[in-house]
Design an enzyme around this catalytic site. Structure first.
Site, PDB file in Angstrom:
ATOM      1  N   CYS A 109      -1.361 -15.165  -6.696  1.00 52.51           N
ATOM      2  CA  CYS A 109      -0.860 -14.021  -5.715  1.00 52.51           C
ATOM      3  C   CYS A 109      -0.517 -12.771  -6.332  1.00 52.51           C
ATOM      4  O   CYS A 109      -1.117 -12.045  -6.860  1.00 52.51           O
ATOM      5  CB  CYS A 109       0.171 -14.809  -4.684  1.00 52.51           C
ATOM      6  SG  CYS A 109       0.440 -13.658  -3.229  1.00 52.51           S
ATOM      7  N   HIS A 213      -2.104 -19.333  -2.383  1.00 49.19           N
ATOM      8  CA  HIS A 213      -1.028 -20.263  -3.137  1.00 49.19           C
ATOM      9  C   HIS A 213      -1.268 -21.671  -3.185  1.00 49.19           C
ATOM     10  O   HIS A 213      -1.133 -22.348  -2.211  1.00 49.19           O
ATOM     11  CB  HIS A 213       0.464 -20.108  -2.181  1.00 49.19           C
ATOM     12  CG  HIS A 213       1.013 -18.814  -2.406  1.00 49.19           C
ATOM     13  ND1 HIS A 213       2.057 -18.607  -3.369  1.00 49.19           N
ATOM     14  CD2 HIS A 213       0.881 -17.572  -1.758  1.00 49.19           C
ATOM     15  CE1 HIS A 213       2.386 -17.459  -3.281  1.00 49.19           C
ATOM     16  NE2 HIS A 213       1.652 -16.831  -2.264  1.00 49.19           N
ATOM     17  N   GLU A 215       0.117 -24.247  -4.473  1.00 44.13           N
ATOM     18  CA  GLU A 215       1.460 -24.804  -4.478  1.00 44.13           C
ATOM     19  C   GLU A 215       1.946 -25.046  -3.181  1.00 44.13           C
ATOM     20  O   GLU A 215       2.703 -26.005  -2.860  1.00 44.13           O
ATOM     21  CB  GLU A 215       2.697 -24.012  -5.315  1.00 44.13           C
ATOM     22  CG  GLU A 215       3.114 -22.983  -4.717  1.00 44.13           C
ATOM     23  CD  GLU A 215       2.539 -21.689  -4.985  1.00 44.13           C
ATOM     24  OE1 GLU A 215       3.157 -20.426  -4.873  1.00 44.13           O
ATOM     25  OE2 GLU A 215       1.298 -21.581  -5.249  1.00 44.13           O
TER      26      GLU A 215
END
Length: 246
Positions: A109, A213, A215
Site C-alpha cells: 500500500c 493489503h 494482511e
C-alpha cells in the site's frame, strides 16, 4: 534465520481512525513475514550516518498515511491525511538505502507508493470514482476495517502470479491514492478492472510491491502469503549469490 528490516509506524492512532487501523495491522504484516521464514527487526528512527542496510537481507515497507505530495511534484489536497514528515524521512531513507545496497524490497500500500516515487513515478492525490471501489467499503469486517474487495488481473510471468498460481485474485483495498505515472524500471504486474496499477516489480524481482493489503482479515491464507512468499524467495536467492556454498 534471515533478518529483514521494517520501518515502524510513527503517527498517533488517536488522531484519526485510519491511522489507528494502520498501526494495528502493522503487527499482521510482521506475522506474515515471520510465517514466510523471515526474522523481522523494526527500525524506529532514521539516521543516514549510522544505518547499515548491509545488515539486512531485505526490507518490507508497510502501509500507512499519505506521502507529502512535494515528494513527487504533486499538490496539497484536502483529502490528504496523516502527512508525517518524520515518517516520510524514515520510509524514504530506509528504502533508498536498501535499494542502493541491492537488497530485495517488498512494498505494501503506502510502501508501493513510496517505491514508485523513489523510481521517479507520481501519485494521484485522490482517486476519482470509477466502477471499482478502492477505498473503504460500506461495512467493517472481522478486523473492524471496512475493506473494499475487488479483483485484479495478474501478469502471467510475474513473481506474484507464480506465488498465487493464477491470473486473477481478489484483493482487499483501503486506499484513496494510487499510481499516476509508473516509475522508471518498474513493470506493472497487477491491474484493477478500471486500469489502475495495483502491483509492480522490477524485472529482476528485487522490488515487489502491491497496492492492496494482503494482511486484511478475510484474505484466503494462500493469497495473504503470496507477496511474502515471492519476496522471501528473492531474499533467499540473493543470499545464495552473496554467500556461495551455503
Amino acid at each position: 534465520m534471515t533478518t529483514i528490516a521494517i520501518p515502524a509506524r510513527l503517527s498517533d492512532g488517536a488522531v484519526d481512525p485510519r491511522i489507528e487501523e494502520a498501526n494495528r495491522i502493522f503487527a499482521d504484516v510482521v506475522h506474515l513475514a515471520e510465517a514466510a521464514g523471515l526474522e523481522v527487526e523494526v527500525v524506529e528512527t532514521w539516521d543516514a550516518a549510522s544505518f547499515d542496510a548491509g545488515r539486512y537481507a531485505g526490507l518490507i515497507l508497510p502501509g500507512g498515511g499519505d506521502i507529502d505530495p512535494a515528494q513527487y511534484g504533486g499538490e496539497a489536497s484536502d483529502e490528504l491525511y496523516d502527512v508525517n514528515p518524520v515518517q516520510d524521512e524514515l520510509d524514504f531513507g530506509i528504502a533508498r538505502a536498501a535499494l542502493a545496497a541491492g537488497i530485495p524490497v517488498l512494498g505494501i500500500c503506502r510502501g508501493l507508493q513510496v517505491l514508485n516515487v523513489i523510481h521517479g513515478g507520481t501519485l494521484v492525490e485522490d482517486l476519482p470514482e470509477t466502477e471499482v471501489e478502492h477505498g473503504e467499503g460500506p461495512a467493517a469486517g472481522a478486523d473492524g476495517i471496512a475493506w473494499a474487495w475487488h479483483p485484479v488481473a495478474l501478469q502471467a510471468d510475474s513473481a506474484l502470479a507464480e506465488a498465487v498460481g493464477a491470473d486473477r485474485m481478489p484483493v482487499a483495498s483501503g486506499h484513496h491514492q494510487g499510481i499516476g505515472a509508473l516509475g522508471d524500471g518498474l513493470v506493472a504486474t497487477a491491474v484493477a478492472e478500471d486500469g489502475l496499477v495495483e502491483a509492480f516489480e522490477r524485472p529482476d524481482r528485487s522490488v515487489i510491491a502491491v497496492q492492496w493489503h494482503p494482511e486484511a482479515l478475510g484474505t484466503p491464507p494462500e493469497l495473504a502469503a503470496a507477496p511474502f512468499t515471492a519476496f522471501a524467495a528473492r531474499v533467499r536467492a540473493e543470499e545464495q549469490v552473496t554467500t556461495p556454498g551455503r
